[in-house]
Design an enzyme around this catalytic site. Sequence first.
Site, PDB file in Angstrom:
ATOM      1  CG  HIS A  10      37.328   3.427  85.259  1.00 22.97           C
ATOM      2  ND1 HIS A  10      38.819   3.877  85.893  1.00 22.97           N
ATOM      3  CD2 HIS A  10      37.031   4.859  85.317  1.00 22.97           C
ATOM      4  CE1 HIS A  10      38.588   5.236  87.201  1.00 22.97           C
ATOM      5  NE2 HIS A  10      37.326   5.219  86.608  1.00 22.97           N
ATOM      6  CD  GLN A  34      35.243   4.144  88.253  1.00 23.82           C
ATOM      7  OE1 GLN A  34      34.817   3.789  87.296  1.00 23.82           O
ATOM      8  NE2 GLN A  34      35.468   4.371  89.403  1.00 23.82           N
ATOM      9  CG  HIS A  94      36.806   8.843  83.857  1.00 27.40           C
ATOM     10  ND1 HIS A  94      37.328   9.805  84.205  1.00 27.40           N
ATOM     11  CD2 HIS A  94      35.782   7.907  84.939  1.00 27.40           C
ATOM     12  CE1 HIS A  94      37.539   9.800  85.520  1.00 27.40           C
ATOM     13  NE2 HIS A  94      36.613   8.378  85.227  1.00 27.40           N
ATOM     14  CD  GLU A  95      32.625   5.355  84.071  1.00 28.05           C
ATOM     15  OE1 GLU A  95      34.062   4.606  84.495  1.00 28.05           O
ATOM     16  OE2 GLU A  95      33.195   6.378  84.644  1.00 28.05           O
ATOM     17  CB  CYS A 148      37.926   9.745  88.887  1.00 19.34           C
ATOM     18  SG  CYS A 148      37.951   7.502  89.292  1.00 19.34           S
ATOM     19  CG  LEU A 149      32.939   7.861  90.936  1.00 20.10           C
ATOM     20  CD1 LEU A 149      30.895   6.602  90.725  1.00 20.10           C
ATOM     21  CD2 LEU A 149      31.884   8.871  92.634  1.00 20.10           C
ATOM     22  N   GLY A 168      29.270   7.730  85.891  1.00 23.60           N
ATOM     23  CA  GLY A 168      30.001   6.394  84.908  1.00 23.60           C
ATOM     24  C   GLY A 168      30.412   5.640  85.970  1.00 23.60           C
TER      25      GLY A 168
END
Length: 188
Positions: free
Chosen positions: A145, A51, A141-142, A99-100, A46
């Site tokens: 963000h 991000q 999670h997304e 997480c990226l 994702g």
Amino acid sequence: MAVLPIRIMGDPVLHAPAARVDEITDEVRTLVADMFETMDAAPGVGLAAPQVGVGLRIYTYSYQDDDGEPWRGVLINPDLWMRPLEPGAPDPDEESEGCLSFPGERFPLRRSEEVLVTGTDLDGQPVRIQVAGWRARIMQHEFDHLDGILYLDRLDDADWKTTQKIARKRGWGRPGSAWTPGIDDLDA
């Protein structure tokens, strides 16, 4: 299409609520194509627009369903409903995530087991996704963000302190920190 730099924890765009998308333009379509390319290069399951430095309520996802079929899509202006969390501490083997925007690390975090997400796709058509387990974790999670919340913000105190030490050691936690998949080596 292009692989975009991924912002790292501390960049202001990650810590502020994203704005609604008023119109699906060619710029939005290009952004989504670039997000898919960036997510795949990272690799990730994702990626939210904040991000990659864009404060809009958009995220991409890619996962397999229980039958092994791939699901890949984008949600624009999503809404999220979830079941209440089960009480107790998260299982570090079953409930850890990464997480990226805090690359290379994973920490245990309890999430709702089932969610319903609605929004629109790139054609402005309604999207409705009801998922459980790992796929529900991705959606939560997304979605976080888009509200300026990193999963790190939801960790218990001990793990949160560990993330702060890691961030200091790596020079993260400040505006402008980013990495580009396929270009930057983030081995710590």
